[in-house]
Design an enzyme around this catalytic site. Structure first.
Site, mmCIF file in Angstrom:
data_model
loop_
_atom_site.group_PDB
_atom_site.id
_atom_site.type_symbol
_atom_site.label_atom_id
_atom_site.label_comp_id
_atom_site.label_asym_id
_atom_site.label_seq_id
_atom_site.Cartn_x
_atom_site.Cartn_y
_atom_site.Cartn_z
ATOM 1 N N CYS A 59 -0.425 4.100 2.188
ATOM 2 C CA CYS A 59 -0.170 3.926 3.627
ATOM 3 C C CYS A 59 1.307 4.148 3.952
ATOM 4 O O CYS A 59 1.634 4.774 4.950
ATOM 5 C CB CYS A 59 -0.524 2.514 4.089
ATOM 6 S SG CYS A 59 -2.015 1.833 3.388
ATOM 7 N N ASP A 60 2.201 3.597 3.139
ATOM 8 C CA ASP A 60 3.616 3.512 3.532
ATOM 9 C C ASP A 60 4.560 4.385 2.711
ATOM 10 O O ASP A 60 5.750 4.481 3.041
ATOM 11 C CB ASP A 60 4.103 2.050 3.413
ATOM 12 C CG ASP A 60 3.307 1.115 4.313
ATOM 13 O OD1 ASP A 60 2.804 1.583 5.351
ATOM 14 O OD2 ASP A 60 3.194 -0.082 3.988
ATOM 15 N N CYS B 130 0.830 -1.201 0.000
ATOM 16 C CA CYS B 130 0.000 0.000 0.000
ATOM 17 C C CYS B 130 0.869 1.256 0.000
ATOM 18 O O CYS B 130 1.413 1.637 1.041
ATOM 19 C CB CYS B 130 -0.921 -0.028 1.223
ATOM 20 S SG CYS B 130 -1.956 1.429 1.362
#
Ligand code: NAP
Length: 304
Positions: free
Chosen positions: A134-135, A131
């Site tokens: 997200c990261d 992701c």
């Protein structure tokens, strides 16, 4: 006894909740985590949902949820282990409770598939991610690779290009599957380098990703590309294992159901990414949510 239990709170499940409440049914939505919201909450920007151009995925997921709550849907947290089908309705069994219901809509969605190559599992969370939204920010000023050629891979590469000095896109063919508009955006970005016809055979690093071992499938050449992170975006696998003993699934595990969302088991409907279908998008998930409720209405009225 609830009229309808909906398993999953992505766009399909939340739309089904809104439609089922408007049809006058009592509705329980079972979600695996509070405010789980489906894959959409990990999407940076959704640019193809009519009327909500460029909306942030998390915001969109929350808007859908607020709407379902406003309509009167009740939410419970739990991982569904099994559905039992009896003469007096269905039982939905989670690790915490067993719920009684007259009909079930399975909208549990799909999760990221993996590559299954050496190093992937060991370096998960240590440079291997699924992701970018997200990261991605953890890789500011670093070099990353994205594996895949679909919408998610290209969106990931676009997100990563904002943080990273260089982003390799490793794709096993010589053309992308992603939407043309996304491809145009990707190809206009200076820090992105395409690695065509190639597969990642191994992810290397001692405690942290250091490089990927890549093979060109056309000429057999191999190279080790130094990277700090690898974002794997090679498609989805349906989260259907808890249901496959009760409803038919295809060879990839998707629950077999047509546009009417009816499964092989009367009173159980499948909506969204978990259903056999050609196009997995927010709009098609939302459409499934409405169609599944039309099916539930017919089923409950006919007393099948
Ligand atoms: P996808 O469209 O199935 O694409 C998967 C990509 O990974 C393909 O390019 C495929 O290559 C490649 N791939 C599969 N297995 C591989 C392997 N073992 N090794 C290397 N490459 C592999 O999946 P996705 O991008 O995750 O998207 C999932 C669904 O969500 C799609 O239906 C997509 O349209 C939808 N989606 C929509 C939006 C949007 O509407 N904005 C955004 C994101 C996702 P091949 O091309 O050679 O098959």
């Amino acid at each position: 006894m609830t009229d309808v239990i909906i398993i999953g709170s992505g766009p399909a499940g939340l739309t089904a909740a809104i439609y089922a409440r408007r049809a006058g049914f009592s509705v329980l939505v079972i979600e695996k985590a509070p405010m789980s919201g489906g894959q959409i909450v990990n999407t940076g920007e959704v640019d193809n949902y009519p009327g909500l151009q460029g909306i942030n995925g998390f915001e969109m997921g929350m808007k859908f949820r607020e709407h379902a709550e406003y309509a009167g849907a009740v939410f419970a947290e739990g991982m569904v282990q099994e559905i039992r089908s009896g003469d007096d309705g269905k039982e939905v069994v989670t690790e915490r409770e067993t719920y009684q219901t007259r009909a079930v809509i399975i909208a549990a969605g799909a999760a990221y598939a993996g590559l299954g190559v050496p190093g992937e599992e060991a370096l998960k969370g240590h440079g291997v991610s699924y992701c970018a939204t997200c990261d991605g920010a953890f890789f500011r000023g670093r070099v990353t690779a994205v594996v895949g050629g679909g919408d998610v891979a290209v969106e990931d590469a676009i997100v990563l290009s904002r943080f990273c000095t260089r982003v390799y896109v490793i794709h096993r063919r010589d053309s992308l599957r992603a939407a043309k508009a996304l491809q145009q955006k990707l190809f206009s970005l200076p820090g992105v380098e395409m690695v065509w016809d190639s597969v990642v055979e191994r992810i290397d690093g001692k405690g942290q990703v250091e490089s990927i071992h890549v093979r060109n499938q056309k000429n057999g050449e191999v190279q080790d590309i130094p990277v700090d992170g690898v974002f794997i975006a090679v498609g989805l696998k349906p989260l259907s294992s808890a249901f496959s003993s009760l409803v038919s699934t295809d060879q990839n595990g998707y629950i077999e159901a047509g546009e009417d969302c009816r499964t092989s088991c009367p009173g159980i409907f499948a909506a969204g990414d978990i259903r056999t279908k050609k196009l997995r998008q927010v709009v098609t998930a939302v459409a499934d949510g409405a169609n599944a409720v039309a099916g539930v209405e017919e089923y409950l009225m006919s007393g099948e």
